[in-house]
Motif scaffolding. Sequence first.
Motif, PDB file in Angstrom:
ATOM      1  N   GLY A   1       0.866  -1.579   0.492  1.00 47.61           N
ATOM      2  CA  GLY A   1      -0.295  -0.014  -0.100  1.00 47.61           C
ATOM      3  C   GLY A   1       1.085   1.321  -0.391  1.00 47.61           C
ATOM      4  O   GLY A   1       0.574   2.069   0.471  1.00 47.61           O
ATOM      5  N   LEU A   2       1.867   1.353  -0.442  1.00 44.79           N
ATOM      6  CA  LEU A   2       2.510   2.408  -0.157  1.00 44.79           C
ATOM      7  C   LEU A   2       2.414   3.363  -1.570  1.00 44.79           C
ATOM      8  O   LEU A   2       2.636   2.897  -2.983  1.00 44.79           O
ATOM      9  N   SER A   3       3.436   4.480  -1.672  1.00 47.24           N
ATOM     10  CA  SER A   3       3.235   5.521  -2.624  1.00 47.24           C
ATOM     11  C   SER A   3       3.804   5.454  -3.554  1.00 47.24           C
ATOM     12  O   SER A   3       5.266   4.364  -2.797  1.00 47.24           O
ATOM     13  N   VAL A   4       4.514   5.922  -4.087  1.00 47.24           N
ATOM     14  CA  VAL A   4       6.046   5.615  -4.729  1.00 47.24           C
ATOM     15  C   VAL A   4       7.278   6.172  -4.830  1.00 47.24           C
ATOM     16  O   VAL A   4       7.876   5.896  -4.430  1.00 47.24           O
ATOM     17  N   GLU A   5       6.772   7.470  -3.328  1.00 49.38           N
ATOM     18  CA  GLU A   5       7.971   7.987  -3.705  1.00 49.38           C
ATOM     19  C   GLU A   5       8.200   6.685  -2.125  1.00 49.38           C
ATOM     20  O   GLU A   5       9.391   6.701  -1.706  1.00 49.38           O
ATOM     21  N   ASN A   6       7.587   6.590  -1.067  1.00 42.84           N
ATOM     22  CA  ASN A   6       7.784   5.773   0.164  1.00 42.84           C
ATOM     23  C   ASN A   6       8.525   3.800  -0.652  1.00 42.84           C
ATOM     24  O   ASN A   6       9.381   3.463   0.284  1.00 42.84           O
ATOM     25  N   ARG A   7       8.013   4.049  -2.011  1.00 40.01           N
ATOM     26  CA  ARG A   7       8.949   2.705  -2.027  1.00 40.01           C
ATOM     27  C   ARG A   7      10.109   3.011  -2.653  1.00 40.01           C
ATOM     28  O   ARG A   7      10.769   1.820  -2.228  1.00 40.01           O
ATOM     29  N   CYS A   8      10.190   4.739  -3.128  1.00 43.00           N
ATOM     30  CA  CYS A   8      11.574   4.407  -3.834  1.00 43.00           C
ATOM     31  C   CYS A   8      12.297   4.662  -2.602  1.00 43.00           C
ATOM     32  O   CYS A   8      13.377   3.848  -2.306  1.00 43.00           O
ATOM     33  N   ARG A   9      11.990   5.032  -1.212  1.00 40.87           N
ATOM     34  CA  ARG A   9      12.463   5.000   0.140  1.00 40.87           C
ATOM     35  C   ARG A   9      13.099   4.119   0.765  1.00 40.87           C
ATOM     36  O   ARG A   9      13.678   3.533   0.795  1.00 40.87           O
ATOM     37  N   LEU A  10      11.912   2.697   0.566  1.00 43.33           N
ATOM     38  CA  LEU A  10      12.097   1.188   0.510  1.00 43.33           C
ATOM     39  C   LEU A  10      13.254   1.190  -0.023  1.00 43.33           C
ATOM     40  O   LEU A  10      14.294   0.451   0.064  1.00 43.33           O
ATOM     41  N   ALA A  11      13.211   1.199  -0.847  1.00 36.52           N
ATOM     42  CA  ALA A  11      14.157   0.347  -2.268  1.00 36.52           C
ATOM     43  C   ALA A  11      15.345   1.244  -1.860  1.00 36.52           C
ATOM     44  O   ALA A  11      17.247   0.364  -1.449  1.00 36.52           O
ATOM     45  N   LYS A  12      15.712   2.402  -1.270  1.00 36.29           N
ATOM     46  CA  LYS A  12      16.694   2.956  -1.453  1.00 36.29           C
ATOM     47  C   LYS A  12      17.407   1.884   0.266  1.00 36.29           C
ATOM     48  O   LYS A  12      18.852   2.453   0.725  1.00 36.29           O
ATOM     49  N   GLU A  13      16.856   1.675   1.130  1.00 36.46           N
ATOM     50  CA  GLU A  13      16.907   1.652   2.840  1.00 36.46           C
ATOM     51  C   GLU A  13      17.792   0.295   2.332  1.00 36.46           C
ATOM     52  O   GLU A  13      18.366   0.045   2.732  1.00 36.46           O
ATOM     53  N   LEU A  14      16.380  -0.545   1.510  1.00 36.04           N
ATOM     54  CA  LEU A  14      17.456  -2.257   1.311  1.00 36.04           C
ATOM     55  C   LEU A  14      18.390  -2.314   0.858  1.00 36.04           C
ATOM     56  O   LEU A  14      19.587  -3.086   0.966  1.00 36.04           O
ATOM     57  N   ARG A  15      19.632  -1.443  -0.624  1.00 33.73           N
ATOM     58  CA  ARG A  15      20.478  -1.238  -0.949  1.00 33.73           C
ATOM     59  C   ARG A  15      21.069  -0.463  -0.161  1.00 33.73           C
ATOM     60  O   ARG A  15      22.302  -1.589   0.016  1.00 33.73           O
ATOM     61  N   LYS A  16      21.610  -0.023   0.637  1.00 38.36           N
ATOM     62  CA  LYS A  16      22.201   0.401   1.466  1.00 38.36           C
ATOM     63  C   LYS A  16      22.601  -0.820   2.659  1.00 38.36           C
ATOM     64  O   LYS A  16      23.487  -0.315   2.727  1.00 38.36           O
TER      65      LYS A  16
END
Length: 285
Positions: free
Chosen positions: A246-261
């Motif tokens: 249910g995340l917004s596009v912006e929050n999906r990108c935030r999640l992806a950045k944290e997973l990459r980190k």
Amino acid sequence: MENEFWHVCTKGLTSGLIFRSREDYVYGMNGVAVYSLKYQVVVLAFCLMDNHVHFILRGEEQVCREFIKQYKARLATLTDVSKADVCVKCIEGGDYLMRAIGYVLRNPMAAGLGVLPTTYRWSSAGVYFNPERVTPGSALSRGMQTVGDVGVRKLRSVLRSRYRLPDDYVLTSDGMVCPECYVDWQAVEELFVYPARLLYMMSKNDDMEMELTGDILRKTKYTDAELHGSVSELCREMFRCESADGLSVENRCRLAKELRKRYGLGAKQLARLSGASYEVLKILL
């Protein structure tokens, strides 16, 4: 060489937590006090997160490795940390050292915990440039005790260690050794000179994870199934929900950045796990 600086950390657990309660964190904090003194490493900064730990240390490489080896063994009494690989990376140059300290101390904010680094209790962030630092002389008036005021049997029970700390170390009411007792805050203040410079480094969105822990991340490949639990934990930490659905596009990108980190994942796997657009992630990352 004795004056070498090191970033020492463990890889974040993909499932499960190291610290699950206040008592667990106190146990972890006291381990820093015990092992830094026992192995004579200088602690400049540190941060304990729920599934990994970070330290900025000064000392010989072998000694720093022994410190984290023994500290990790202490954590093993809380949970299975066999997969929490260790990274020990030399830090060269004052500018890089400042960036590394700022990066370590800003971990709670980067993880979306909703706290300022200086108010996060399980790190050293609150001891620098702090006129209200705890001292042995102020301990009693603050409802605290010094190690010298505590009996040997009680101290061993509190620390869960037989190692004797200096008598002037201060214990909080819940049995935690105050970080200002064993962190070399004077050296950090001399490095940054001004509080504003330290605050800037702690607030700067300077993603050093791939630089600092690259050796760990390059060795490890994760399947989507292995990361499922970690994705759920991050969603709870960052967005107070159970999944990325249910995340917004912006929050999906935030999640992806944290997973990459944390795990050094590629764009395709990040897109699958977060639901973010692969094309967008290629640009962002």
